[in-house]
Scaffold this motif. Structure first.
Motif, PDB file in Angstrom:
ATOM      1  N   ILE A 267      43.817  34.107  20.169  1.00  9.98           N
ATOM      2  CA  ILE A 267      44.636  35.177  20.759  1.00  9.98           C
ATOM      3  C   ILE A 267      43.774  36.417  20.992  1.00  9.98           C
ATOM      4  CG2 ILE A 267      46.561  36.780  20.349  1.00  9.98           C
ATOM      5  CD1 ILE A 267      47.942  34.535  18.771  1.00  9.98           C
ATOM      6  N   GLN A 268      42.976  36.747  19.992  1.00 12.51           N
ATOM      7  CA  GLN A 268      42.109  37.927  20.109  1.00 12.51           C
ATOM      8  C   GLN A 268      41.123  37.774  21.266  1.00 12.51           C
ATOM      9  OE1 GLN A 268      42.469  40.811  18.724  1.00 12.51           O
ATOM     10  NE2 GLN A 268      44.231  39.952  17.662  1.00 12.51           N
ATOM     11  N   MET A 269      40.523  36.564  21.353  1.00 12.94           N
ATOM     12  CA  MET A 269      39.541  36.311  22.422  1.00 12.94           C
ATOM     13  C   MET A 269      40.180  36.523  23.791  1.00 12.94           C
ATOM     14  SD  MET A 269      36.977  33.191  21.691  1.00 12.94           S
ATOM     15  CE  MET A 269      37.909  31.972  20.814  1.00 12.94           C
ATOM     16  N   VAL A 270      41.380  35.945  23.934  1.00  8.71           N
ATOM     17  CA  VAL A 270      42.097  36.055  25.202  1.00  8.71           C
ATOM     18  C   VAL A 270      42.356  37.532  25.502  1.00  8.71           C
ATOM     19  CG1 VAL A 270      44.312  35.625  26.317  1.00  8.71           C
ATOM     20  CG2 VAL A 270      43.192  33.819  25.036  1.00  8.71           C
ATOM     21  N   HIS A 271      42.793  38.250  24.471  1.00  9.62           N
ATOM     22  CA  HIS A 271      43.145  39.651  24.626  1.00  9.62           C
ATOM     23  C   HIS A 271      41.940  40.447  25.127  1.00  9.62           C
ATOM     24  CE1 HIS A 271      45.630  43.102  24.055  1.00  9.62           C
ATOM     25  NE2 HIS A 271      44.727  43.696  23.301  1.00  9.62           N
ATOM     26  N   GLN A 272      40.783  40.210  24.483  1.00  8.15           N
ATOM     27  CA  GLN A 272      39.584  40.954  24.882  1.00  8.15           C
ATOM     28  C   GLN A 272      39.167  40.608  26.302  1.00  8.15           C
ATOM     29  OE1 GLN A 272      37.173  39.759  21.655  1.00  8.15           O
ATOM     30  NE2 GLN A 272      38.171  41.185  20.252  1.00  8.15           N
ATOM     31  N   ALA A 273      39.180  39.304  26.608  1.00  8.52           N
ATOM     32  CA  ALA A 273      38.752  38.883  27.948  1.00  8.52           C
ATOM     33  C   ALA A 273      39.661  39.499  29.008  1.00  8.52           C
ATOM     34  CB  ALA A 273      38.753  37.363  28.046  1.00  8.52           C
ATOM     35  N   GLN A 274      40.946  39.637  28.670  1.00  6.58           N
ATOM     36  CA  GLN A 274      41.873  40.221  29.639  1.00  6.58           C
ATOM     37  C   GLN A 274      41.653  41.715  29.819  1.00  6.58           C
ATOM     38  OE1 GLN A 274      45.735  39.189  28.275  1.00  6.58           O
ATOM     39  NE2 GLN A 274      45.981  37.681  29.865  1.00  6.58           N
ATOM     40  N   ASP A 552      35.830  28.020  21.577  1.00  9.99           N
ATOM     41  CA  ASP A 552      34.847  29.110  21.604  1.00  9.99           C
ATOM     42  C   ASP A 552      33.537  28.659  22.255  1.00  9.99           C
ATOM     43  OD1 ASP A 552      34.819  27.429  19.468  1.00  9.99           O
ATOM     44  OD2 ASP A 552      33.902  28.855  18.088  1.00  9.99           O
ATOM     45  N   GLN A 553      33.251  27.346  22.177  1.00  8.38           N
ATOM     46  CA  GLN A 553      32.028  26.849  22.832  1.00  8.38           C
ATOM     47  C   GLN A 553      32.208  26.817  24.347  1.00  8.38           C
ATOM     48  OE1 GLN A 553      32.094  23.251  20.365  1.00  8.38           O
ATOM     49  NE2 GLN A 553      30.054  23.801  19.610  1.00  8.38           N
ATOM     50  N   LYS A 554      33.433  26.514  24.774  1.00 12.14           N
ATOM     51  CA  LYS A 554      33.706  26.561  26.219  1.00 12.14           C
ATOM     52  C   LYS A 554      33.491  27.977  26.720  1.00 12.14           C
ATOM     53  CE  LYS A 554      36.992  22.774  26.791  1.00 12.14           C
ATOM     54  NZ  LYS A 554      38.272  22.333  27.298  1.00 12.14           N
ATOM     55  N   LEU A 555      33.987  28.925  25.925  1.00 13.15           N
ATOM     56  CA  LEU A 555      33.852  30.338  26.273  1.00 13.15           C
ATOM     57  C   LEU A 555      32.365  30.695  26.393  1.00 13.15           C
ATOM     58  CD1 LEU A 555      35.308  33.133  26.510  1.00 13.15           C
ATOM     59  CD2 LEU A 555      34.997  33.372  24.077  1.00 13.15           C
ATOM     60  N   GLU A 556      31.573  30.229  25.420  1.00 15.53           N
ATOM     61  CA  GLU A 556      30.134  30.542  25.441  1.00 15.53           C
ATOM     62  C   GLU A 556      29.450  29.949  26.662  1.00 15.53           C
ATOM     63  OE1 GLU A 556      28.747  29.404  21.512  1.00 15.53           O
ATOM     64  OE2 GLU A 556      29.861  31.126  20.734  1.00 15.53           O
ATOM     65  N   PRO A 579      40.727  30.818  26.194  1.00 15.08           N
ATOM     66  CA  PRO A 579      39.659  31.832  26.155  1.00 15.08           C
ATOM     67  C   PRO A 579      38.704  31.700  27.344  1.00 15.08           C
ATOM     68  CG  PRO A 579      39.920  30.809  24.012  1.00 15.08           C
ATOM     69  CD  PRO A 579      40.766  30.013  24.960  1.00 15.08           C
ATOM     70  N   ALA A 580      38.349  30.464  27.692  1.00 13.35           N
ATOM     71  CA  ALA A 580      37.430  30.250  28.821  1.00 13.35           C
ATOM     72  C   ALA A 580      38.088  30.683  30.135  1.00 13.35           C
ATOM     73  CB  ALA A 580      37.009  28.782  28.887  1.00 13.35           C
ATOM     74  N   LEU A 581      39.377  30.391  30.281  1.00 17.52           N
ATOM     75  CA  LEU A 581      40.095  30.795  31.503  1.00 17.52           C
ATOM     76  C   LEU A 581      40.088  32.316  31.641  1.00 17.52           C
ATOM     77  CD1 LEU A 581      43.256  28.478  31.447  1.00 17.52           C
ATOM     78  CD2 LEU A 581      41.447  28.467  33.154  1.00 17.52           C
ATOM     79  N   ALA A 582      40.268  32.996  30.514  1.00 18.27           N
ATOM     80  CA  ALA A 582      40.319  34.456  30.564  1.00 18.27           C
ATOM     81  C   ALA A 582      38.944  35.055  30.841  1.00 18.27           C
ATOM     82  CB  ALA A 582      40.885  35.006  29.259  1.00 18.27           C
ATOM     83  N   ALA A 583      37.894  34.386  30.367  1.00 16.29           N
ATOM     84  CA  ALA A 583      36.540  34.944  30.520  1.00 16.29           C
ATOM     85  C   ALA A 583      35.926  34.621  31.874  1.00 16.29           C
ATOM     86  CB  ALA A 583      35.638  34.409  29.417  1.00 16.29           C
ATOM     87  N   ALA A 584      36.359  33.519  32.475  1.00 12.81           N
ATOM     88  CA  ALA A 584      35.767  33.115  33.753  1.00 12.81           C
ATOM     89  C   ALA A 584      36.058  34.183  34.806  1.00 12.81           C
ATOM     90  CB  ALA A 584      36.349  31.775  34.192  1.00 12.81           C
ATOM     91  N   ALA A 597      47.826  28.526  28.686  1.00  9.52           N
ATOM     92  CA  ALA A 597      46.782  28.416  29.704  1.00  9.52           C
ATOM     93  C   ALA A 597      47.269  29.160  30.939  1.00  9.52           C
ATOM     94  CB  ALA A 597      46.503  26.957  30.025  1.00  9.52           C
ATOM     95  N   ALA A 598      48.510  28.908  31.296  1.00 15.15           N
ATOM     96  CA  ALA A 598      49.058  29.529  32.498  1.00 15.15           C
ATOM     97  C   ALA A 598      49.079  31.043  32.377  1.00 15.15           C
ATOM     98  CB  ALA A 598      50.471  29.009  32.740  1.00 15.15           C
ATOM     99  N   GLU A 599      49.320  31.542  31.173  1.00 14.23           N
ATOM    100  CA  GLU A 599      49.449  32.985  31.010  1.00 14.23           C
ATOM    101  C   GLU A 599      48.121  33.719  30.957  1.00 14.23           C
ATOM    102  OE1 GLU A 599      51.829  34.758  31.400  1.00 14.23           O
ATOM    103  OE2 GLU A 599      53.591  33.524  31.171  1.00 14.23           O
ATOM    104  N   THR A 600      47.031  32.984  30.640  1.00 14.75           N
ATOM    105  CA  THR A 600      45.753  33.698  30.573  1.00 14.75           C
ATOM    106  C   THR A 600      44.981  33.520  31.863  1.00 14.75           C
ATOM    107  OG1 THR A 600      44.838  31.733  29.577  1.00 14.75           O
ATOM    108  CG2 THR A 600      45.419  33.510  28.107  1.00 14.75           C
ATOM    109  N   ALA A 601      45.474  32.622  32.717  1.00 20.36           N
ATOM    110  CA  ALA A 601      44.745  32.356  33.956  1.00 20.36           C
ATOM    111  C   ALA A 601      45.059  33.428  34.989  1.00 20.36           C
ATOM    112  CB  ALA A 601      45.147  30.989  34.491  1.00 20.36           C
ATOM    113  N   ASP A 602      44.193  33.505  35.998  1.00 21.73           N
ATOM    114  CA  ASP A 602      44.437  34.435  37.101  1.00 21.73           C
ATOM    115  C   ASP A 602      45.342  33.779  38.118  1.00 21.73           C
ATOM    116  OD1 ASP A 602      42.494  36.340  36.145  1.00 21.73           O
ATOM    117  OD2 ASP A 602      41.015  34.824  36.668  1.00 21.73           O
ATOM    118  N   ILE A 603      45.185  32.448  38.227  1.00 18.47           N
ATOM    119  CA  ILE A 603      45.916  31.711  39.245  1.00 18.47           C
ATOM    120  C   ILE A 603      46.464  30.448  38.590  1.00 18.47           C
ATOM    121  CG2 ILE A 603      45.692  30.446  41.433  1.00 18.47           C
ATOM    122  CD1 ILE A 603      43.143  32.429  41.762  1.00 18.47           C
ATOM    123  N   ILE A 604      47.709  30.120  38.892  1.00 15.15           N
ATOM    124  CA  ILE A 604      48.311  28.927  38.310  1.00 15.15           C
ATOM    125  C   ILE A 604      48.620  27.945  39.432  1.00 15.15           C
ATOM    126  CG2 ILE A 604      50.281  28.057  36.994  1.00 15.15           C
ATOM    127  CD1 ILE A 604      50.548  31.077  36.032  1.00 15.15           C
TER     128      ILE A 604
END
Length: 690
Positions: A267-274, A552-556, A579-584, A597-604
């Motif tokens: 949750i934290q990772m997603v939050h930061q990436a957003q 977290d490895q996907k994110l990295e 997390p990866a969706l939010a960071a991409a 996944a849908a909520e952290t993505a830019d496009i669904i």
């Protein structure tokens, strides 16, 4: 808003307080957005109603329509109506002007604010006895169009994300804590401490991160690891809070709760990436900023120049107002929102939901696209690919029928696949008695007087069962070689094997080909094992694959690509991808996936068709082209109109009055609006690929 009330009951322990706080902050933001939309809408309709009498009373409009309509104090009525629209309709722009100047970032609001203020002040002065013509009607129509533009713009931006609420909702709130005398009591998760033990019943979510101290079960961790098969958990193995327990009951020793829990870290990772993402600013604002600077300087320079050339103040003010009105980046203000509003609704009709405009506009810049495997490139569900009897006693169909009957009461994905296949072939399944199932062992049942077992390869090894090699050994390499095999024993004798597979989607082949044709590097990231990943990658001819990755490895990996200067899109459907969706640079969630996944993505993508990604990129390109056309038109028009409004060709008898300026401005806006309507969704991309 809620923040204050939060602190009043801060005797909660810190973790719950923190989550609650985040929650309300998010909720407030969305609510705030909705209120602003309602506010603009209301101001627009009220201002529009007040505009009608203003138009009727305006000498300029009367002249155009060829009628006279004057009565005592009609000027004052005009003034009153104009003032009402200026203060009520213009309020958001006046406050915006104030804020922009405070932040030393003059932009659209400054320009609109100054233009309407100059127009109002000048018109008011004429009513109060100064020489000159009023232009209240330009003032009110200016405000109307601006309100409309902002309202459209805000409606087209999809409401702020609910992702964190969705994630928080996945965390169970209560746990069944074990007491001294093995009684259990339900307690809030917050009250658990490391070392406590909790009991998890079949089918429940595991409430905490911890270690199994008793029991054995299969746990579905797909939402966290993306692994399509449930993993068997027994004493000594770790479990993650939020994952789903299967058919056994477990006793778990608590290790991490609250902030430290794995899902909370996600949750934290997603939050930061957003947070990072939301700062992406639009080109329109930058151009509007420069236009503002140019308009303000030109406007005041015009005023000074004409006065110093000996013209009357009225003439100079009129020139200045014309410059302001005409430069007003209306067309520019609508250049983007109209294309966006159109593209967002058009996308929705074609199965794309756009949550982040900047990312959508950026799809044309993608150089690398990473796909999650399970549920994206593959279906994410097992399907029976082969059913092969090894004795003459049973036909392939009978084998499937007995196996499905034995599995009929199990919830395991393999069982589901067998039963589905049997139904698909319209078989009636015989009654199974004495059903029993144990993770890792398989199932057994009595069917029509025979003992039927469906087991995995592990069981054969453990019981040293020699498996007959069938003569017609199927040597052709299975196209989707990501298969899982189960073996059917009847009365303890080998009867046949059934192969199942998480099938590669048909459309994945066409999609990969089309993306490569666009010059985009296509790779795959998966939590699944190396062998499965390699086979899928070879089958689809991907540029690269990465297996056995945790979230977290996907994110990295995404960060790694970005450091190499790639513009990365990520496509996935699980919490493990969030997390990866939010960071991409562009995060694309495929529909059938989890809400998170849908909520952290830019496009669904509503359907899970990888081909839609191709359509999306094509559409992103055409949307961007439309915006650029509108930009060029909106700014190009200003380049020509500003000098004319300033009176450069005054000697030649060419002069743009504020009224004409407003008409030209409105016209440019209409042209931009029509151009935005001409946007089309790229159908040919789809058909080529099929």
């Amino acid at each position: 808003m809620h923040a204050h009330s939060d602190s009043s009951h801060s005797h909660h322990n810190h973790d719950s307080h923190h989550n609650h706080h985040d929650h309300s902050k998010h909720h407030d933001h969305t609510e705030h957005h909705r209120m602003m939309i309602r506010d603009f809408r209301q101001r627009f309709w009220v201002s529009l109603l007040l505009t009608l009498p203003v138009l009727l009373l305006s000498p300029m409009v009367q002249g155009l329509l060829g009628f006279q309509f004057q009565f005592p104090f009609s000027d004052w009525v005009l003034f009153a109506l104009g003032a009402a629209v200026y203060f009520y309709g213009g309020w958001p722009f006046l406050t915006g002007l104030k804020n922009e100047l405070q932040n030393k970032a003059p932009g659209m609001m400054t320009l609109i604010g100054v233009a309407i203020t100059v127009a109002f002040a000048y018109s008011a002065a004429t009513v109060l006895g100064m020489e000159g013509k009023t232009f209240f009607w330009e003032l009110v129509t200016l405000i109307d169009i601006m309100l409309l533009g902002h309202w459209i713009e805000m409606r087209s931006v999809i409401n702020a994300s609910k992702s964190l609420q969705t994630l928080v909702a996945m965390l169970p709130t209560k746990a069944r804590k074990l007491g001294q005398d093995s009684t259990t009591e339900d307690v809030p998760i917050d009250e658990l401490k490391p070392g406590d033990q909790v009991r998890v019943q079949p089918g429940e979510k595991i409430p905490v991160d911890g270690e199994v101290v008793e029991g054995k079960s299969s746990v579905n961790e797909a939402m966290v690891t993306g692994e399509s098969k449930p993993t068997t958990k027994e004493t000594g193995q770790k479990v993650i809070g939020g994952t789903l327990n299967g058919n056994g009951s477990l006793t778990v020793a608590v290790q991490q709760v609250g902030e430290q829990a794995y899902l909370n870290k996600v949750i934290q990772m997603v939050h930061q990436a957003q947070e990072k993402k939301s700062k992406a600013q639009n080109l329109a604002d930058r151009i509007a900023f420069w236009l503002t600077i140019i308009a303000l300087t030109t406007g005041f320079a015009t005023l000074v120049a004409w006065v110093s050339l000996g013209q009357t103040l009225v003439f100079a003010l009129e020139r200045m107002a014309s410059v302001m009105v005409i430069t007003c980046p209306h067309a520019l203000g609508l250049a983007v929102p109209l294309v966006v509003a159109n593209s967002i609704s058009m996308s929705a009709r074609n199965g794309l939901l756009i949550r982040n405009r900047t990312a959508f506009e950026d799809t044309r810049r993608i150089t690398t696209i990473a796909f999650d495997k399970t549920g994206t490139l593959t279906r994410g569900t097992f399907g029976v690919t082969q059913c092969q009897s090894v004795t003459d006693e049973w036909s392939d169909d009978e084998l499937l029928k007995l196996a499905a009957a034995a599995e009929a009461r199990s919830e395991h994905p393999i069982a589901v696949a067998l039963v589905e296949e049997a139904h698909h072939q319209e078989m009636t399944l015989p009654e199974a008695k004495d059903f029993s199932s144990s993770p890792g062992e398989g199932v057994k049942a009595q069917i029509e007087g025979k003992k039927v077992q469906v087991v995995g390869p592990g069981y054969l090894q453990a019981h040293r069962i020699r498996w007959p090699q069938p003569d017609q050994q199927n040597t052709s390499e299975n196209k989707h070689a990501t298969e899982t095999r189960v073996f059917v024993l009847i009365d303890d004798r080998p009867a046949g094997r059934i192969a199942m597979d998480d099938e590669i989607r048909e459309d994945a082949f066409a999609a990969v080909k089309a993306l490569k044709a666009m010059g985009i590097r296509v790779c795959m990231m998966t939590g699944d094992n190396e062998e499965v990943a390699r086979k899928v990658s070879e089958t689809l001819q991907l540029d690269a694959y990465y297996a056995g990755l945790l979230p977290d490895q996907k994110l990295e990996k995404i960060h790694e690509f970005q450091q190499q200067g790639e513009f990365v899109a990520m496509t996935g459907d699980g919490i493990n991808d969030a997390p990866a969706l939010a960071a991409a640079d562009v995060g694309i969630a495929v529909g059938s996936g989890t809400d998170v996944a849908a909520e952290t993505a830019d496009i669904i993508l509503i359907d899970s068709n990888p081909l839609s990604v191709v359509g999306l990129i094509g559409f992103g390109q055409s949307t961007h082209q439309k915006m650029i056309q509108n930009f060029v038109w909106a700014t190009g028009y200003n380049v020509v109109a500003i000098p004319l409004a300033a009176g450069v060709l005054y000697q030649q008898g060419i002069l743009i009055s504020p009224a004409l300026g407003a008409i030209l401005m409105s016209l440019s806006t209409v042209i931009v609006a029509i151009n935005a309507q001409l946007l089309t969704f790229p159908k040919e991309k789809q058909s080529q690929a099929n």
